[in-house]
Motif scaffolding. Structure first.
Motif, PDB file in Angstrom:
ATOM      1  N   ALA A   1      84.899  43.447  91.921  1.00 28.43           N
ATOM      2  CA  ALA A   1      86.213  42.945  92.342  1.00 28.43           C
ATOM      3  C   ALA A   1      86.985  44.041  93.082  1.00 28.43           C
ATOM      4  N   MET A   2      86.907  45.271  92.584  1.00 26.29           N
ATOM      5  CA  MET A   2      87.600  46.387  93.246  1.00 26.29           C
ATOM      6  C   MET A   2      86.995  46.657  94.621  1.00 26.29           C
ATOM      7  N   ILE A   3      85.681  46.543  94.730  1.00 28.66           N
ATOM      8  CA  ILE A   3      85.019  46.720  96.027  1.00 28.66           C
ATOM      9  C   ILE A   3      85.499  45.654  96.995  1.00 28.66           C
ATOM     10  N   GLY A   4      85.599  44.418  96.505  1.00 26.51           N
ATOM     11  CA  GLY A   4      86.105  43.324  97.346  1.00 26.51           C
ATOM     12  C   GLY A   4      87.521  43.589  97.823  1.00 26.51           C
ATOM     13  N   LEU A   5      88.373  44.084  96.929  1.00 25.36           N
ATOM     14  CA  LEU A   5      89.751  44.409  97.314  1.00 25.36           C
ATOM     15  C   LEU A   5      89.778  45.536  98.348  1.00 25.36           C
ATOM     16  N   THR A   6      88.914  46.531  98.151  1.00 24.79           N
ATOM     17  CA  THR A   6      88.844  47.651  99.094  1.00 24.79           C
ATOM     18  C   THR A   6      88.378  47.171 100.460  1.00 24.79           C
ATOM     19  N   LYS A   7      87.377  46.313 100.483  1.00 23.67           N
ATOM     20  CA  LYS A   7      86.884  45.785 101.755  1.00 23.67           C
ATOM     21  C   LYS A   7      87.962  44.969 102.466  1.00 23.67           C
ATOM     22  N   ARG A   8      88.736  44.219 101.691  1.00 22.41           N
ATOM     23  CA  ARG A   8      89.832  43.459 102.314  1.00 22.41           C
ATOM     24  C   ARG A   8      90.907  44.388 102.863  1.00 22.41           C
ATOM     25  N   ALA A   9      91.157  45.474 102.145  1.00 12.75           N
ATOM     26  CA  ALA A   9      92.194  46.412 102.585  1.00 12.75           C
ATOM     27  C   ALA A   9      91.762  47.174 103.838  1.00 12.75           C
ATOM     28  N   PHE A  10      90.491  47.580 103.896  1.00  9.33           N
ATOM     29  CA  PHE A  10      89.995  48.370 105.019  1.00  9.33           C
ATOM     30  C   PHE A  10      89.262  47.535 106.061  1.00  9.33           C
ATOM     31  N   GLY A  11      89.005  46.282 105.764  1.00 13.06           N
ATOM     32  CA  GLY A  11      88.178  45.476 106.662  1.00 13.06           C
ATOM     33  C   GLY A  11      86.764  46.024 106.635  1.00 13.06           C
ATOM     34  N   ASN A  12      86.071  45.952 107.742  1.00 12.89           N
ATOM     35  CA  ASN A  12      84.720  46.512 107.809  1.00 12.89           C
ATOM     36  C   ASN A  12      84.748  47.981 108.170  1.00 12.89           C
ATOM     37  N   ASN A  13      85.912  48.551 108.308  1.00  7.59           N
ATOM     38  CA  ASN A  13      86.051  49.962 108.679  1.00  7.59           C
ATOM     39  C   ASN A  13      86.246  50.814 107.435  1.00  7.59           C
ATOM     40  N   LEU A  14      85.281  50.776 106.536  1.00  7.27           N
ATOM     41  CA  LEU A  14      85.385  51.562 105.322  1.00  7.27           C
ATOM     42  C   LEU A  14      85.212  53.043 105.651  1.00  7.27           C
ATOM     43  N   PRO A  15      85.828  53.913 104.880  1.00  6.95           N
ATOM     44  CA  PRO A  15      85.663  55.350 105.121  1.00  6.95           C
ATOM     45  C   PRO A  15      84.191  55.755 105.034  1.00  6.95           C
ATOM     46  N   ASP A  16      83.829  56.837 105.725  1.00  7.09           N
ATOM     47  CA  ASP A  16      82.431  57.291 105.760  1.00  7.09           C
ATOM     48  C   ASP A  16      81.889  57.627 104.379  1.00  7.09           C
ATOM     49  N   ASN A  17      82.739  58.092 103.486  1.00  2.00           N
ATOM     50  CA  ASN A  17      82.265  58.504 102.162  1.00  2.00           C
ATOM     51  C   ASN A  17      82.290  57.360 101.150  1.00  2.00           C
ATOM     52  N   TYR A  18      82.571  56.138 101.589  1.00  4.39           N
ATOM     53  CA  TYR A  18      82.636  54.995 100.694  1.00  4.39           C
ATOM     54  C   TYR A  18      81.247  54.406 100.495  1.00  4.39           C
ATOM     55  N   GLU A  19      80.853  54.189  99.244  1.00  2.00           N
ATOM     56  CA  GLU A  19      79.581  53.533  98.946  1.00  2.00           C
ATOM     57  C   GLU A  19      79.840  52.481  97.886  1.00  2.00           C
ATOM     58  N   SER A  20      79.292  51.303  98.080  1.00  2.00           N
ATOM     59  CA  SER A  20      79.449  50.253  97.076  1.00  2.00           C
ATOM     60  C   SER A  20      78.521  50.535  95.906  1.00  2.00           C
ATOM     61  N   SER A  21      78.796  49.934  94.771  1.00  2.00           N
ATOM     62  CA  SER A  21      77.932  50.142  93.608  1.00  2.00           C
ATOM     63  C   SER A  21      76.536  49.616  93.872  1.00  2.00           C
ATOM     64  N   ASP A  22      76.393  48.572  94.693  1.00  2.00           N
ATOM     65  CA  ASP A  22      75.070  48.048  95.009  1.00  2.00           C
ATOM     66  C   ASP A  22      74.235  49.092  95.739  1.00  2.00           C
ATOM     67  N   ILE A  23      74.852  49.817  96.662  1.00  2.00           N
ATOM     68  CA  ILE A  23      74.139  50.857  97.406  1.00  2.00           C
ATOM     69  C   ILE A  23      73.737  51.983  96.453  1.00  2.00           C
ATOM     70  N   VAL A  24      74.661  52.387  95.600  1.00  2.00           N
ATOM     71  CA  VAL A  24      74.401  53.487  94.677  1.00  2.00           C
ATOM     72  C   VAL A  24      73.260  53.140  93.731  1.00  2.00           C
ATOM     73  N   VAL A  25      73.277  51.948  93.181  1.00  2.00           N
ATOM     74  CA  VAL A  25      72.262  51.552  92.217  1.00  2.00           C
ATOM     75  C   VAL A  25      70.896  51.405  92.872  1.00  2.00           C
ATOM     76  N   SER A  26      70.864  50.938  94.106  1.00  2.00           N
ATOM     77  CA  SER A  26      69.578  50.667  94.748  1.00  2.00           C
ATOM     78  C   SER A  26      68.962  51.890  95.404  1.00  2.00           C
ATOM     79  N   ARG A  27      69.631  53.018  95.388  1.00  2.00           N
ATOM     80  CA  ARG A  27      69.105  54.189  96.080  1.00  2.00           C
ATOM     81  C   ARG A  27      69.041  55.361  95.110  1.00  2.00           C
ATOM     82  N   SER A  28      67.847  55.753  94.734  1.00  2.00           N
ATOM     83  CA  SER A  28      67.700  56.828  93.759  1.00  2.00           C
ATOM     84  C   SER A  28      68.111  58.184  94.328  1.00  2.00           C
ATOM     85  N   SER A  29      68.127  58.326  95.656  1.00  2.00           N
ATOM     86  CA  SER A  29      68.514  59.614  96.239  1.00  2.00           C
ATOM     87  C   SER A  29      69.952  59.971  95.892  1.00  2.00           C
ATOM     88  N   TYR A  30      70.748  58.945  95.531  1.00  2.00           N
ATOM     89  CA  TYR A  30      72.138  59.190  95.137  1.00  2.00           C
ATOM     90  C   TYR A  30      72.209  60.108  93.921  1.00  2.00           C
TER      91      TYR A  30
END
Length: 192
Positions: free
Chosen positions: A159-188
C-alpha cells in the motif's frame, strides 16, 4: 491475508473456498449489496463458517490526527477492533443466521493485534493441525501468527509503494526499489 488463511485451512485438513458465491441464496434476509465474504470453511464445524477479513487502524485514513483523548486511551486498539467486529456482525450476521451459516469476522489491526473471535478461530484450526501432525500447538501458533503478521506487513508495504508511485508517478527516485524487486533479486543482499 485471505490466501494465507486458506493455506492454514488446507494445512489443517479443512476444505475452503475463496469468495464463495450463493451463500445467501434462498434466504429471506439476504444481502442486498451482493456481499459474499472472503472465505468459507466447509468442514470445521457442524455448519459452514464464512469469514470476512478486515484490516483496521485507529489512525484516520484521511491523514487526520487522533484527538488527545484517543492518544491517551490505552484500550483504543481494542475498542477499534470491537467497533469493526460489531459492524461486520450487523452487516453479515442476520443473513448468515438465516442461511444456517456460522459467520466469523476476522478483524486485525494494522499493527497485528487480532480481535478475540479471530484468535479463537485460528486457535481452533491450529489445534486440529496440532492433533493431526503431532506438533505442539505453541509451535504452530508461533509459526502461523508470524506468517499472518508478515502477510499483514507485506500488504501494508505494498500500500505504501502504491501511495509512493501515485505521489511520484512513474518518475520514482533512482534509489527507490519496490519490495517485489528486493525480494526477487538476491544481489540486493550482497550490497555493501
Amino acid at each position: 491475508m485471505v490466501q494465507l488463511l486458506q493455506s492454514l485451512c488446507s494445512y489443517a485438513g479443512f476444505s475452503s473456498k475463496l469468495e464463495p458465491v450463493g451463500m445467501f441464496r434462498g434466504n429471506e434476509v439476504g444481502l442486498a449489496d451482493g456481499s459474499k465474504g472472503d472465505l468459507v470453511i466447509s468442514n470445521l464445524g457442524p455448519k459452514p463458517i464464512l469469514l470476512d477479513v478486515r484490516v483496521s487502524s485507529v489512525c484516520p485514513a484521511n491523514g487526520g490526527q487522533l484527538s488527545a483523548r484517543d492518544i491517551n486511551d490505552k484500550d483504543l486498539t481494542k475498542k477499534n477492533l470491537k467497533r469493526n467486529y460489531d459492524e461486520k456482525m450487523r452487516h453479515y450476521g442476520p443473513a448468515a443466521q438465516g442461511a444456517n451459516i456460522e459467520f466469523v469476522p476476522c478483524i486485525v489491526d494494522i499493527g497485528g493485534q487480532m480481535h478475540d473471535s479471530f484468535k479463537k478461530l485460528v486457535k481452533k484450526i491450529l489445534q486440529k493441525a496440532s492433533d493431526q501432525r503431532h506438533i505442539p500447538l505453541s509451535v504452530l501458533w508461533n509459526y502461523w501468527f508470524s506468517a499472518l503478521t508478515v502477510s499483514l506487513y507485506r500488504g501494508r508495504a505494498k500500500a505504501m509503494i502504491g501511495l509512493t508511485k501515485r505521489a511520484f508517478g512513474n518518475n520514482l527516485p533512482d534509489n527507490y526499489e519496490s519490495s517485489d524487486i528486493v525480494v526477487s533479486r538476491s544481489s540486493y543482499l550482497n550490497r555493501k
